[in-house]
Design a protein around this motif. Sequence first.
Motif, PDB file in Angstrom:
ATOM      1  N   GLY A  64       0.812  -1.210   0.000  1.00 43.57           N
ATOM      2  CA  GLY A  64       0.000   0.000   0.000  1.00 43.57           C
ATOM      3  C   GLY A  64       0.848   1.264   0.000  1.00 43.57           C
ATOM      4  N   SER A  67       2.433   1.693  -3.481  1.00 41.64           N
ATOM      5  CA  SER A  67       1.418   2.101  -4.453  1.00 41.64           C
ATOM      6  C   SER A  67       1.099   3.587  -4.325  1.00 41.64           C
ATOM      7  CB  SER A  67       0.141   1.282  -4.257  1.00 41.64           C
ATOM      8  OG  SER A  67       0.395  -0.093  -4.445  1.00 41.64           O
ATOM      9  N   GLU A  68       0.977   4.074  -3.090  1.00 38.06           N
ATOM     10  CA  GLU A  68       0.650   5.490  -2.874  1.00 38.06           C
ATOM     11  C   GLU A  68       1.824   6.388  -3.246  1.00 38.06           C
ATOM     12  OE1 GLU A  68      -0.607   8.403   0.843  1.00 38.06           O
ATOM     13  OE2 GLU A  68      -1.386   6.352   0.770  1.00 38.06           O
ATOM     14  N   ARG A  73       0.708   0.155  -8.510  1.00 34.88           N
ATOM     15  CA  ARG A  73       0.955  -1.038  -7.702  1.00 34.88           C
ATOM     16  C   ARG A  73       1.948  -1.946  -8.437  1.00 34.88           C
ATOM     17  NH1 ARG A  73      -1.929  -3.985  -3.761  1.00 34.88           N
ATOM     18  NH2 ARG A  73      -1.624  -6.248  -3.876  1.00 34.88           N
ATOM     19  N   TYR A 360       6.040   9.268   1.679  1.00 34.99           N
ATOM     20  CA  TYR A 360       4.783   8.739   2.233  1.00 34.99           C
ATOM     21  C   TYR A 360       4.607   9.335   3.619  1.00 34.99           C
ATOM     22  CZ  TYR A 360       1.390   5.522   4.306  1.00 34.99           C
ATOM     23  OH  TYR A 360       0.294   4.991   4.946  1.00 34.99           O
TER      24      TYR A 360
END
Length: 743
Positions: A64, A67-68, A73, A360
């Motif tokens: 996750g 992907s962010e 992904r 992130y």
Amino acid sequence: SGKTSVIVAKTAWLVRRGYRKPSELLLLAFARGARKEMQERVEKRLGDDANGVTVRTFHALGMGIISEAEGKRPALARSAMEEKALLELIKAIVAELLGDAKLSEVVLDWFQGQFAPFRGENEFNNWGEYWNYIRGNQVISLKGDKVKSYEECEIANFLLLRGVEYRYGEAYEHELPRSKRGRYRPAFFLPDHAIYIEHCRLDAAGNTASFVDHEDYLEELEWKRQVHKDNGTRLLETFSGERESGRMMARLENRLMDLGVPLKRLSGLEVLDILERQGRIDPFVRLVATFLHHFKGSRLSVSDIEARARWLGNEDRGRGFLTVFGPIMERYEATLAERNEIDFHDMIARATDHVEAGRYKSPFRYILVDEFQDISPGRAKLLKGLLDSGDGAQLFAVGDDWQAIYRFSGSDISVMRDFEDGFGQFERVDLTTTFRCVEHICEVGTEFVLRNAAQIRKTVRATHRSDEAAVYVGLPGGEDVELLEQALDRIAKDAEGYEGTSDVLLLGRYRRSEPGGMEELGRKYGRLSLRFMTVHGAKGLEADYVVVLRLCSGKMGFPSEIVDDPLLDLVMAAPEAHPNAEERRLFYVALTRARRQVFLLAEGGPVSSFVSEVMAGGRGVLVFGRRPEADVPCPRCMEGRLQRRENVRTGRVFYGCSNWPYCEHTGQPCPKCGKGLPVRMEVGFCCSECGELLQGCPHCRGWLGKRTGRSGEFLACSNFPVCEYTQNLVGGGGSGSGKGAAA
């Protein structure tokens, strides 16, 4: 003790008290099954308040974050999800390397002399310890010879890889006069060149290992030299001192060339064929795969590993392996890049990099981790990054260091033991009540696991009391009925006091421990629900009754005596000082799966040291069956045991060492019945078959039996020629050299 329940309750407390919003909570588990269970329990406990709470596995969290941060992904490699696919990929890479002339040299050098950790004989206390090392590390030549030393294995591999035909351990070509030495079998014979090679176990100073009779060894060596001189046969000698200085193989190569023996390196494809036929490729591929797995998980550099190799004392072999591993690793990473794929280690590492670089921003202000004893350094680093990037983020970890059993998967118990070093100031609260086991199981398990002083000390109390024994040890030989059925009979009788069906968990250290006829057993014990699992697979589960199978010593016993390659210590968590530390915790896990009773069945070989330890504790332990008869140690190697054998040609019974073919000692049966093994008693020996009493040898562990010589009958030690003690029948005085094994 309700660890997961505490996670769920803490989550509810944070939300209901308004300390954190549901969206600010992150609950982490290691496996998908554990994550699903935690999700269901949170939803059941919080109802609608559970909406927004994030429950993830570490891998799902990593995916996750990537992907962010990257906007897409990544694809997960098939080799990451399937072990078979990973092994096939590495095997293909190894075959490719062997096809490269330059790189194949590196691989061949590894298989010739670095295939196992080298330890000289002078590092051991007796022959038996040395044989255990040879056998445990599978020091077997590429031709399949069960050689008697590491040096002989190197010589055998050198000859094979240089295209030189040889025969190992064959009888000498000339008939020799009979002697106490038996038939002469030189180590190597080169039939195409009529050359013999003997390896001499002498160091640079001309000394033998401490447990070898130096005078006798030199005498035997001189006898061999004289045999070759008398018969005009050519003999080459290598020495342990040459191996210690790193010159043995170069000197042997020069001597062979001087004698006109042509030497050529086999091609990579020829070697690949040999390795495949001898079953050497697959173990090597598994070693590389395991090393790669831990190398990437630890996020160590090659220079870090080289430094570790110096610290661990296997620098040469470590450097040799890295020379092979480097090209394999490069091709593995290149293959993933070509396919635009990542593996699970990339998933954690890349996620950590994104968090630490600020790409992130973590929304989580409270992170709760279950089974924290299974944490790896890589996952711990990701956690630390999330904590540092979150606004006032806190960590709540629940775990039990007594159940840390996944070092082979990358877990590092030191992360939990040294929590403050990784995460700063903290508070520790012990869960001191167990709601599963009755008190006797709890007491036996606690005492057993805390024999390792490095385990975190906790006082654990059981809520369930019992006036009867709850830990049973089953020893073979008590009845004609199989030991497992004896245990199930006892369980069935105890289960009569409870309503409905009782579940029984049969546990084995390995899958091969699963008993045959499970369906038939299920029909016979209709009120018992039987299932088999490995102990690793049963972690986190429980049953009314537990039966632990095949608790014997040996390679596939419990504790397991399979030797992990020390190379893995370069990338795995630091090995623990306490012997069998992780096996001890695994045994504790097996014990504590039971609510009512646990049965430890010591069958399939010599009784496990863990079982002996439990029996010695005594409290709450009931033993059924009978202890095996006292066994007799081999007087030559000390570690082997004398086992009954029969000469196929003559039918004569004798007792050979369990370490054969490494140890060739044989012992005589009882002189009266000719079958039984004389067993040491408080005074003298007693035959296990007919009960004949025999006098013990005053110089070793043998017994005295009648023999006939030129002057008539006399008493001689059963351990001849290791012990040469004799005693006259008339007058009873001792004679002979008395030289032999120490008692």
